[in-house]
Design a protein around this motif. Sequence first.
Motif, PDB file in Angstrom:
ATOM      1  N   LEU A  45      -9.699  -4.040  34.587  1.00  0.00           N
ATOM      2  CA  LEU A  45      -9.579  -2.665  34.208  1.00  0.00           C
ATOM      3  C   LEU A  45      -8.269  -3.366  33.387  1.00  0.00           C
ATOM      4  N   THR A  46      -6.695  -3.836  34.136  1.00  0.00           N
ATOM      5  CA  THR A  46      -6.203  -4.523  32.927  1.00  0.00           C
ATOM      6  C   THR A  46      -6.201  -4.107  31.431  1.00  0.00           C
ATOM      7  N   ALA A  47      -7.018  -5.088  30.832  1.00  0.00           N
ATOM      8  CA  ALA A  47      -8.147  -5.639  30.054  1.00  0.00           C
ATOM      9  C   ALA A  47      -8.687  -4.406  28.990  1.00  0.00           C
ATOM     10  N   GLY A  87     -10.252   9.984  25.261  1.00  0.00           N
ATOM     11  CA  GLY A  87     -11.629   9.822  25.468  1.00  0.00           C
ATOM     12  C   GLY A  87     -12.339  10.523  26.435  1.00  0.00           C
ATOM     13  N   VAL A  88     -13.307   9.419  27.245  1.00  0.00           N
ATOM     14  CA  VAL A  88     -14.550  10.336  28.528  1.00  0.00           C
ATOM     15  C   VAL A  88     -14.093  10.440  29.475  1.00  0.00           C
ATOM     16  N   LEU A  89     -12.171   9.217  29.238  1.00  0.00           N
ATOM     17  CA  LEU A  89     -11.623   9.527  31.112  1.00  0.00           C
ATOM     18  C   LEU A  89     -11.236  10.852  30.902  1.00  0.00           C
ATOM     19  N   GLY A  90     -10.270  11.118  30.065  1.00  0.00           N
ATOM     20  CA  GLY A  90      -9.574  12.562  29.957  1.00  0.00           C
ATOM     21  C   GLY A  90     -10.827  13.552  30.061  1.00  0.00           C
ATOM     22  N   PRO A 107     -21.181   7.625  27.044  1.00  0.00           N
ATOM     23  CA  PRO A 107     -21.741   7.067  25.941  1.00  0.00           C
ATOM     24  C   PRO A 107     -23.402   5.900  25.502  1.00  0.00           C
ATOM     25  N   ASP A 108     -23.311   6.494  23.815  1.00  0.00           N
ATOM     26  CA  ASP A 108     -24.503   6.307  23.155  1.00  0.00           C
ATOM     27  C   ASP A 108     -25.112   4.400  24.171  1.00  0.00           C
ATOM     28  N   PRO A 109     -26.150   4.398  24.714  1.00  0.00           N
ATOM     29  CA  PRO A 109     -26.410   3.659  25.758  1.00  0.00           C
ATOM     30  C   PRO A 109     -26.708   2.145  24.519  1.00  0.00           C
ATOM     31  N   TRP A 110     -26.867   1.954  23.554  1.00  0.00           N
ATOM     32  CA  TRP A 110     -27.469   0.905  22.794  1.00  0.00           C
ATOM     33  C   TRP A 110     -25.850   0.830  21.329  1.00  0.00           C
ATOM     34  N   GLN A 111     -24.940   1.263  21.817  1.00  0.00           N
ATOM     35  CA  GLN A 111     -23.689   1.099  20.729  1.00  0.00           C
ATOM     36  C   GLN A 111     -22.708   0.232  21.563  1.00  0.00           C
ATOM     37  N   LEU A 117     -13.478   3.243  29.930  1.00  0.00           N
ATOM     38  CA  LEU A 117     -12.292   3.729  30.100  1.00  0.00           C
ATOM     39  C   LEU A 117     -14.046   4.841  31.388  1.00  0.00           C
ATOM     40  N   LEU A 118     -15.278   4.528  31.809  1.00  0.00           N
ATOM     41  CA  LEU A 118     -15.876   4.190  32.311  1.00  0.00           C
ATOM     42  C   LEU A 118     -16.484   3.404  33.844  1.00  0.00           C
ATOM     43  N   LEU A 119     -15.735   2.071  33.468  1.00  0.00           N
ATOM     44  CA  LEU A 119     -16.310   1.097  34.235  1.00  0.00           C
ATOM     45  C   LEU A 119     -14.179   0.934  35.024  1.00  0.00           C
ATOM     46  N   ILE A 120     -14.105   1.701  34.083  1.00  0.00           N
ATOM     47  CA  ILE A 120     -12.251   1.988  35.529  1.00  0.00           C
ATOM     48  C   ILE A 120     -12.535   3.275  36.395  1.00  0.00           C
ATOM     49  N   ARG A 121     -13.211   4.104  35.475  1.00  0.00           N
ATOM     50  CA  ARG A 121     -13.126   5.262  36.066  1.00  0.00           C
ATOM     51  C   ARG A 121     -14.483   5.202  38.231  1.00  0.00           C
ATOM     52  N   ALA A 122     -15.246   3.507  37.664  1.00  0.00           N
ATOM     53  CA  ALA A 122     -16.318   3.351  38.763  1.00  0.00           C
ATOM     54  C   ALA A 122     -15.344   2.571  39.408  1.00  0.00           C
TER      55      ALA A 122
END
Length: 147
Positions: A45-47, A87-90, A107-111, A117-122
Amino acid sequence: MPDVSAWRIPLPRTPAAVPIARALVRTALTDVPVVHADSDTAELLTAELVANAVEHTAGDAPIELVVELRASGCQVEVHDGDPRPPGVLGAIAAQGPPGTRLDDLMPDPWQEHGRGLLLIRALSSACGHRPTADGKAVWFTLAARPA
């Protein structure tokens, strides 16, 4: 151990900051064994936070890594000079504008980008952002796990 052990470390705003930050968090969690936070998750998450700060802020000003270790777990913040929310976190933290569906924030699954940020949230116990005098701080906490 005192209530809080804390480190504030300036990092260059270059990709080299990511492995440096990971190593600093790993070392902090190893050197303060009373804190039983998941070191692998903290490093990951730090990375993500540092990579986002490097990629999305302009200028040459350094970013700052702040690591706080408590008996209850750890908190990691990354400070940068951009006052805009991250972005998404906000958007998720604010529930988005009226009528926004969570699917609209994904996010678009193909990008290749957009999932950090979703990983951080999860994976974190809590996360967010706050304005600072020089920009913003984006943070996450990990609760201590049983020894």
